[in-house]
Design an enzyme around this catalytic site. Structure first.
Site, PDB file in Angstrom:
ATOM      1  N   SER A   6     -61.262 -22.429 -32.471  1.00  0.00           N
ATOM      2  CA  SER A   6     -60.584 -23.184 -33.527  1.00  0.00           C
ATOM      3  C   SER A   6     -61.182 -22.699 -34.839  1.00  0.00           C
ATOM      4  O   SER A   6     -62.386 -22.498 -34.943  1.00  0.00           O
ATOM      5  CB  SER A   6     -60.862 -24.687 -33.368  1.00  0.00           C
ATOM      6  OG  SER A   6     -60.747 -25.346 -34.623  1.00  0.00           O
ATOM      7  N   HIS A  31     -56.722 -21.085 -31.108  1.00  0.00           N
ATOM      8  CA  HIS A  31     -56.256 -22.464 -31.258  1.00  0.00           C
ATOM      9  C   HIS A  31     -56.150 -22.774 -32.745  1.00  0.00           C
ATOM     10  O   HIS A  31     -57.144 -22.698 -33.472  1.00  0.00           O
ATOM     11  CB  HIS A  31     -57.277 -23.392 -30.604  1.00  0.00           C
ATOM     12  CG  HIS A  31     -56.938 -24.848 -30.667  1.00  0.00           C
ATOM     13  ND1 HIS A  31     -56.051 -25.452 -29.804  1.00  0.00           N
ATOM     14  CD2 HIS A  31     -57.382 -25.829 -31.497  1.00  0.00           C
ATOM     15  CE1 HIS A  31     -55.984 -26.745 -30.098  1.00  0.00           C
ATOM     16  NE2 HIS A  31     -56.782 -26.998 -31.104  1.00  0.00           N
ATOM     17  N   ASP A  33     -55.408 -25.249 -35.700  1.00  0.00           N
ATOM     18  CA  ASP A  33     -55.368 -26.689 -35.995  1.00  0.00           C
ATOM     19  C   ASP A  33     -54.575 -26.987 -37.260  1.00  0.00           C
ATOM     20  O   ASP A  33     -55.072 -26.804 -38.366  1.00  0.00           O
ATOM     21  CB  ASP A  33     -56.805 -27.221 -36.145  1.00  0.00           C
ATOM     22  CG  ASP A  33     -57.474 -27.354 -34.801  1.00  0.00           C
ATOM     23  OD1 ASP A  33     -58.613 -26.884 -34.659  1.00  0.00           O
ATOM     24  OD2 ASP A  33     -56.840 -27.909 -33.881  1.00  0.00           O
ATOM     25  N   MET A  35     -52.887 -29.611 -39.721  1.00  0.00           N
ATOM     26  CA  MET A  35     -53.079 -31.015 -40.086  1.00  0.00           C
ATOM     27  C   MET A  35     -52.292 -31.348 -41.354  1.00  0.00           C
ATOM     28  O   MET A  35     -52.281 -30.561 -42.303  1.00  0.00           O
ATOM     29  CB  MET A  35     -54.567 -31.282 -40.350  1.00  0.00           C
ATOM     30  CG  MET A  35     -55.445 -30.988 -39.158  1.00  0.00           C
ATOM     31  SD  MET A  35     -57.187 -31.282 -39.555  1.00  0.00           S
ATOM     32  CE  MET A  35     -57.917 -30.839 -37.983  1.00  0.00           C
ATOM     33  N   HIS A  67     -51.898 -26.410 -32.566  1.00  0.00           N
ATOM     34  CA  HIS A  67     -52.164 -27.821 -32.272  1.00  0.00           C
ATOM     35  C   HIS A  67     -51.645 -28.608 -33.467  1.00  0.00           C
ATOM     36  O   HIS A  67     -52.273 -28.639 -34.522  1.00  0.00           O
ATOM     37  CB  HIS A  67     -53.676 -28.011 -32.086  1.00  0.00           C
ATOM     38  CG  HIS A  67     -54.071 -29.433 -31.873  1.00  0.00           C
ATOM     39  ND1 HIS A  67     -55.373 -29.835 -31.946  1.00  0.00           N
ATOM     40  CD2 HIS A  67     -53.341 -30.549 -31.602  1.00  0.00           C
ATOM     41  CE1 HIS A  67     -55.447 -31.142 -31.712  1.00  0.00           C
ATOM     42  NE2 HIS A  67     -54.210 -31.591 -31.502  1.00  0.00           N
ATOM     43  N   MET A  69     -51.187 -31.473 -35.476  1.00  0.00           N
ATOM     44  CA  MET A  69     -51.643 -32.826 -35.783  1.00  0.00           C
ATOM     45  C   MET A  69     -50.845 -33.296 -37.008  1.00  0.00           C
ATOM     46  O   MET A  69     -51.380 -33.436 -38.126  1.00  0.00           O
ATOM     47  CB  MET A  69     -53.151 -32.830 -36.056  1.00  0.00           C
ATOM     48  CG  MET A  69     -53.953 -32.598 -34.782  1.00  0.00           C
ATOM     49  SD  MET A  69     -55.668 -32.188 -35.079  1.00  0.00           S
ATOM     50  CE  MET A  69     -55.491 -30.404 -35.337  1.00  0.00           C
ATOM     51  N   MET A 138     -57.744 -34.655 -25.919  1.00  0.00           N
ATOM     52  CA  MET A 138     -58.688 -34.670 -27.047  1.00  0.00           C
ATOM     53  C   MET A 138     -59.984 -35.342 -26.612  1.00  0.00           C
ATOM     54  O   MET A 138     -59.950 -36.426 -26.021  1.00  0.00           O
ATOM     55  CB  MET A 138     -58.083 -35.429 -28.242  1.00  0.00           C
ATOM     56  CG  MET A 138     -56.903 -34.759 -28.903  1.00  0.00           C
ATOM     57  SD  MET A 138     -57.238 -33.105 -29.495  1.00  0.00           S
ATOM     58  CE  MET A 138     -58.435 -33.432 -30.789  1.00  0.00           C
ATOM     59  N   PHE A 144     -61.175 -33.405 -37.665  1.00  0.00           N
ATOM     60  CA  PHE A 144     -62.316 -32.640 -38.184  1.00  0.00           C
ATOM     61  C   PHE A 144     -63.029 -31.884 -37.058  1.00  0.00           C
ATOM     62  O   PHE A 144     -63.060 -32.338 -35.920  1.00  0.00           O
ATOM     63  CB  PHE A 144     -63.327 -33.597 -38.850  1.00  0.00           C
ATOM     64  CG  PHE A 144     -62.726 -34.390 -39.976  1.00  0.00           C
ATOM     65  CD1 PHE A 144     -62.157 -35.641 -39.736  1.00  0.00           C
ATOM     66  CD2 PHE A 144     -62.654 -33.851 -41.260  1.00  0.00           C
ATOM     67  CE1 PHE A 144     -61.555 -36.359 -40.755  1.00  0.00           C
ATOM     68  CE2 PHE A 144     -62.057 -34.561 -42.295  1.00  0.00           C
ATOM     69  CZ  PHE A 144     -61.505 -35.822 -42.044  1.00  0.00           C
ATOM     70  N   ASP A 177     -60.319 -30.364 -26.176  1.00  0.00           N
ATOM     71  CA  ASP A 177     -60.465 -30.026 -27.586  1.00  0.00           C
ATOM     72  C   ASP A 177     -61.341 -31.043 -28.316  1.00  0.00           C
ATOM     73  O   ASP A 177     -60.983 -32.211 -28.425  1.00  0.00           O
ATOM     74  CB  ASP A 177     -59.060 -30.016 -28.211  1.00  0.00           C
ATOM     75  CG  ASP A 177     -59.058 -29.529 -29.638  1.00  0.00           C
ATOM     76  OD1 ASP A 177     -58.003 -29.638 -30.286  1.00  0.00           O
ATOM     77  OD2 ASP A 177     -60.109 -29.052 -30.112  1.00  0.00           O
TER      78      ASP A 177
HETATM   79  C1  DX5 Z   1     -59.935 -31.581 -34.340  1.00  0.00           C
HETATM   80  C2  DX5 Z   1     -59.326 -30.282 -33.838  1.00  0.00           C
HETATM   81  C3  DX5 Z   1     -60.275 -29.516 -32.972  1.00  0.00           C
HETATM   82  C4  DX5 Z   1     -61.594 -29.185 -33.698  1.00  0.00           C
HETATM   83  C5  DX5 Z   1     -62.547 -28.510 -32.752  1.00  0.00           C
HETATM   84  O1  DX5 Z   1     -58.931 -32.381 -34.891  1.00  0.00           O
HETATM   85  O2  DX5 Z   1     -58.174 -30.520 -33.078  1.00  0.00           O
HETATM   86  O3  DX5 Z   1     -59.643 -28.306 -32.538  1.00  0.00           O
HETATM   87  O4  DX5 Z   1     -61.330 -28.357 -34.791  1.00  0.00           O
HETATM   88  O5  DX5 Z   1     -63.746 -28.314 -33.460  1.00  0.00           O
HETATM   89  P1  DX5 Z   1     -65.137 -28.574 -32.725  1.00  0.00           P
HETATM   90  O6  DX5 Z   1     -65.153 -27.611 -31.566  1.00  0.00           O
HETATM   91  O7  DX5 Z   1     -66.151 -28.255 -33.787  1.00  0.00           O
HETATM   92  O8  DX5 Z   1     -65.140 -29.995 -32.279  1.00  0.00           O
HETATM   93 ZN    ZN Z   2     -57.339 -28.754 -32.051  1.00  0.00          ZN
END
Ligand code: DX5
Ligand code: ZN
Length: 223
Positions: A6, A31, A33, A35, A67, A69, A138, A144, A177
């Site tokens: 990520s 992956h 992310d 948001m 992903h 979000m 999750m 974050f 994740d």
């Molecule tokens: C959180 C994300 C994850 C996160 C993973 O909302 O979906 O993918 O970035 O980061 P770590 O591995 O640092 O928890």
């Molecule tokens: Zn993620």
């Protein structure tokens, strides 16, 4: 179990190089992310950044997994497929029309995943499972990187793994994740996950991607 970087804690002033370093070290799954500041209290990036990274992923034959979000993800599915995403994962909590979104993802030619927040029961997936390519469990509350893994979420992974064995659905990928690092990665694999997202355990200022991957792979092998 495959590792899926990520990028949230990567160096955004040299994102391409950060991604390339992971691919050079044998990673073949990225992956992404996404948001929107509404579904989660943070903003990250959209199709523009993914489109910029796509040629690098293509060069290495790597999978791009978005992903999402974001609320009402159906608004942007076509944009993420056009940007080059192979998998699109929506959140079960982000739209009342999860089944229709999964159908749309397939119509667009991509693979469909659905993600569950730590507070969302596994049963939420039941009606969707026949149509899913991937289930994302999750292990942190989304928004974050750098958070601690919520261990009791791994029970959902184990239940899902048992379900797919019972239903002869070995094609269904289980992804975990959040909070995966050298201390937790063996538990994640033992629970039955096929894919482990690694963000802050991989991209940290005081170590190279190769060093981080060596630590994770060693922890995985001795788990
Ligand atoms: C959180 C994300 C994850 C996160 C993973 O909302 O979906 O993918 O970035 O980061 P770590 O591995 O640092 O928890
Ligand atoms: Zn993620």
């Amino acid at each position: 179990m495959q590792l899926a970087p990520s990028l949230l804690t990567a160096d955004f002033t040299r994102l391409g190089a950060e991604v390339e370093a992971a691919f050079e070290a044998g990673i073949r799954w990225l992956h992404l992310d996404v948001m929107d500041g509404r579904f989660v209290p943070n903003l990250s990036f959209g199709p523009l950044v993914i489109r910029a990274l796509q040629p690098i992923a293509q060069h290495y034959g790597a999978i791009l997994d978005a992903h999402l979000m974001i609320v009402e993800p159906e608004r942007y599915l076509a944009d993420f497929v056009a940007a080059g995403c192979d998998y699109l994962t929506i959140h079960a909590e982000a739209t009342p029309h999860t089944h229709r979104a999964v159908q749309t993802i397939h119509e667009l030619g991509a693979k469909a995943g659905v993600a569950l927040n730590p507070g969302t029961p596994l049963g939420t997936l039941e009606a969707l499972l026949p149509d899913l390519d991937l289930a994302l469990i999750m292990t942190v509350n989304p928004g974050f990187g750098g958070q601690r893994l919520i261990h009791n979420c791994l029970a959902k992974v184990a239940q899902l793994d048992a379900w797919r064995t019972q239903q002869s659905r070995s094609d269904l990928l289980i992804q975990v994740d959040g909070g995966v690092n050298a201390q937790t990665i063996a538990d994640v694999q033992r629970a039955g996950a096929d894919l482990a997202v690694v963000g802050s355990a991989l991209y940290q200022p005081n170590q190279t991607v190769t060093e981080a991957l060596t630590m994770l792979r060693t922890a995985l092998a001795s788990g």
